[in-house]
Design a protein around this motif. Structure first.
Motif, PDB file in Angstrom:
ATOM      1  N   VAL A   1      27.130  34.583  32.429  1.00  0.00           N
ATOM      2  CA  VAL A   1      27.588  33.606  33.431  1.00  0.00           C
ATOM      3  C   VAL A   1      27.280  34.105  34.838  1.00  0.00           C
ATOM      4  O   VAL A   1      26.787  33.347  35.687  1.00  0.00           O
ATOM      5  CB  VAL A   1      29.094  33.333  33.262  1.00  0.00           C
ATOM      6  CG1 VAL A   1      29.586  32.371  34.340  1.00  0.00           C
ATOM      7  CG2 VAL A   1      29.381  32.778  31.875  1.00  0.00           C
ATOM      8  N   ARG A   2      27.558  35.368  35.115  1.00  0.00           N
ATOM      9  CA  ARG A   2      27.289  35.917  36.454  1.00  0.00           C
ATOM     10  C   ARG A   2      25.811  35.813  36.810  1.00  0.00           C
ATOM     11  O   ARG A   2      25.455  35.367  37.908  1.00  0.00           O
ATOM     12  CB  ARG A   2      27.730  37.371  36.507  1.00  0.00           C
ATOM     13  CG  ARG A   2      27.506  38.062  37.854  1.00  0.00           C
ATOM     14  CD  ARG A   2      27.509  39.549  37.680  1.00  0.00           C
ATOM     15  NE  ARG A   2      26.467  39.970  36.739  1.00  0.00           N
ATOM     16  CZ  ARG A   2      26.487  41.114  36.055  1.00  0.00           C
ATOM     17  NH1 ARG A   2      27.502  41.947  36.191  1.00  0.00           N
ATOM     18  NH2 ARG A   2      25.498  41.413  35.238  1.00  0.00           N
ATOM     19  N   ASP A   3      24.941  36.220  35.881  1.00  0.00           N
ATOM     20  CA  ASP A   3      23.506  36.193  36.159  1.00  0.00           C
ATOM     21  C   ASP A   3      23.004  34.767  36.333  1.00  0.00           C
ATOM     22  O   ASP A   3      22.134  34.499  37.188  1.00  0.00           O
ATOM     23  CB  ASP A   3      22.734  36.893  35.036  1.00  0.00           C
ATOM     24  CG  ASP A   3      23.040  38.384  34.965  1.00  0.00           C
ATOM     25  OD1 ASP A   3      23.641  38.918  35.926  1.00  0.00           O
ATOM     26  OD2 ASP A   3      22.697  39.011  33.934  1.00  0.00           O
TER      27      ASP A   3
ATOM     28  N   VAL B   1      27.055  36.975  45.219  1.00  0.00           N
ATOM     29  CA  VAL B   1      27.456  37.895  44.158  1.00  0.00           C
ATOM     30  C   VAL B   1      28.950  37.772  43.861  1.00  0.00           C
ATOM     31  O   VAL B   1      29.368  37.689  42.694  1.00  0.00           O
ATOM     32  CB  VAL B   1      27.100  39.343  44.539  1.00  0.00           C
ATOM     33  CG1 VAL B   1      27.645  40.318  43.496  1.00  0.00           C
ATOM     34  CG2 VAL B   1      25.598  39.508  44.677  1.00  0.00           C
ATOM     35  N   GLY B   2      29.781  37.768  44.908  1.00  0.00           N
ATOM     36  CA  GLY B   2      31.226  37.684  44.704  1.00  0.00           C
ATOM     37  C   GLY B   2      31.633  36.391  44.034  1.00  0.00           C
ATOM     38  O   GLY B   2      32.480  36.382  43.125  1.00  0.00           O
ATOM     39  N   ALA B   3      31.047  35.278  44.463  1.00  0.00           N
ATOM     40  CA  ALA B   3      31.361  33.981  43.857  1.00  0.00           C
ATOM     41  C   ALA B   3      30.894  33.938  42.403  1.00  0.00           C
ATOM     42  O   ALA B   3      31.572  33.372  41.547  1.00  0.00           O
ATOM     43  CB  ALA B   3      30.714  32.865  44.660  1.00  0.00           C
TER      44      ALA B   3
ATOM     45  N   LEU C   1      34.473  35.380  35.698  1.00  0.00           N
ATOM     46  CA  LEU C   1      35.828  35.725  35.277  1.00  0.00           C
ATOM     47  C   LEU C   1      36.575  34.490  34.785  1.00  0.00           C
ATOM     48  O   LEU C   1      37.240  34.528  33.729  1.00  0.00           O
ATOM     49  CB  LEU C   1      36.583  36.376  36.438  1.00  0.00           C
ATOM     50  CG  LEU C   1      38.034  36.771  36.169  1.00  0.00           C
ATOM     51  CD1 LEU C   1      38.127  37.801  35.041  1.00  0.00           C
ATOM     52  CD2 LEU C   1      38.689  37.312  37.436  1.00  0.00           C
ATOM     53  N   VAL C   2      36.475  33.390  35.521  1.00  0.00           N
ATOM     54  CA  VAL C   2      37.168  32.152  35.139  1.00  0.00           C
ATOM     55  C   VAL C   2      36.640  31.640  33.797  1.00  0.00           C
ATOM     56  O   VAL C   2      37.409  31.261  32.904  1.00  0.00           O
ATOM     57  CB  VAL C   2      37.015  31.086  36.239  1.00  0.00           C
ATOM     58  CG1 VAL C   2      37.545  29.738  35.755  1.00  0.00           C
ATOM     59  CG2 VAL C   2      37.744  31.521  37.498  1.00  0.00           C
TER      60      VAL C   2
END
Length: 358
Positions: A304-306, A315-317, A323-324
């Motif tokens: 999901v992050r990538d 990056v933070g978002a 996480l969500v």
């Protein structure tokens, strides 16, 4: 639904273990997926986040304190439930508690790797699915530093404790002989170590960390008066001594991290407060997510992050979105897979519980 349980029901549920589980998965998640911003704050003395990050860092570094808290909790609760469960009943319940969600995680990761052209071979995947892969030097599943290694330890501990139950040692004088056997086993693991040796980063992990499960068990025995607390304290000192000696020999880079003292201190602090801790709904909900988050965080979070960063997210978002999504997915998996599997295991286990003692 009330927001908080009564003290009596909270004590019956062993709510202090819920708090420890939440810390443990939070530590592992932070240590694996949020270590970069934390370390950046630790390394920047002028940052307003420097001191909070500096205080938090020892508790989340590598996720190691969280893992050892998991082991202490498992040792404690397994000894607690074996007071009323037979060996076969216990093994059936643990199998349905551990394997269904684990298999979903392993097969899900394998499908993702296959889509990227990195699928494990069939032999490796089968060994990973059994949680017996150390006997075949199989690499760990569920991430580059796969969390599967901890579950391999758990399964070995379940088998050991079931054997102790079947032999009568758990019930003989309330388990009074067990801490002495634990001490002998801890020394034997250290003397025969390191095991396993098929990966450098996990070299000797059974020799180093299996005794933490035994120590958690001994705390439960001391709590119910089966052994003197001085015996439990002596076993704790022995486990710490052997772990530091083993780290010096097999994992010298971890000597200065002091994972075991931090984990043991937190465990004993919440254990000492066990009759005073409330059981609000949010604690019970997060605690129930522990196993799912532990299994899925290493690879689902990355996907999901990538993807979010590929869409142009900061990056933070991207981390926040990951996480969500992770928590939402885990909540769904608990409802669809974990709870039904646990209920099925309980129904099957009743057949063993109902059999008369011969």
């Amino acid at each position: 639904m009330p927001a908080q349980r009564s003290p009596a029901s909270a004590e019956h549920r062993l709510v202090f273990l819920d708090y420890l589980r939440i810390f443990a998965f939070g530590s592992v998640l932070a240590g694996h997926k949020f270590w970069e911003p934390l370390w950046a704050a630790v390394s920047a003395p002028d940052s307003p986040w420097h001191w909070p990050a500096w205080l938090l860092w020892p508790w989340v570094r590598f996720g190691g304190v969280g893992v050892l808290v998991f082991f202490l909790v498992s040792g404690y609760i397994i000894t607690h439930v074996l007071r009323r469960e037979r060996a076969a009943e216990f093994l059936v319940k643990r199998a349905f508690r551990i394997y269904p969600l684990y298999l979903a995680a392993v097969l899900g990761e394998a499908a993702w790797l296959a889509a990227e052209g990195r699928a494990p071979d069939a032999r490796t995947l089968l060994w990973q699915m059994t949680l017996l892969g150390d006997w075949a030097a199989a690499p760990y599943a569920l991430g580059s530093l796969g969390v599967e290694w901890t579950l391999r330890i758990e399964v070995a501990f379940y088998v050991l404790m079931a054997a102790f139950k079947a032999s009568g040692l758990v019930d003989w004088r309330g388990g009074a002989a067990l801490p002495w056997l634990y001490a002998l086993l801890a020394v034997a693991l250290w003397a025969a170590g390191p095991w396993p040796t098929h990966t450098d980063w996990a070299r000797g992990y059974v020799s180093l960390y299996f005794p933490c499960l035994l120590l958690g068990s001994a705390v439960q025995l001391g709590e119910r008066g089966a052994v003197r607390r001085s015996v439990v304290a002596a076993l704790g000192a022995l486990v710490l001594l052997l772990q530091y000696a083993g780290l010096h020999r097999w994992q010298p880079g971890l000597v200065s991290v002091h994972l075991a003292p931090f984990a043991l201190a937190l465990f004993l602090l919440l254990w000492a407060c066990r009759r005073r801790l409330p059981g609000p709904v949010w604690v019970l909900w997060l605690s129930e997510l522990t196993y799912a988050v532990y299994l899925f965080h290493n690879w689902v979070f990355d996907i999901v992050r990538d993807a979010a960063q590929g869409w142009g997210w900061a990056v933070g978002a991207a981390r926040l979105l990951a996480l969500v999504v992770l928590l939402a997915l885990c909540a769904a998996l608990v409802r669809v897979i974990e709870r039904p599997a646990i209920r099925l295991g309980r129904r099957l286990a009743r057949r063993f519980a109902a059999r008369p003692v011969v």
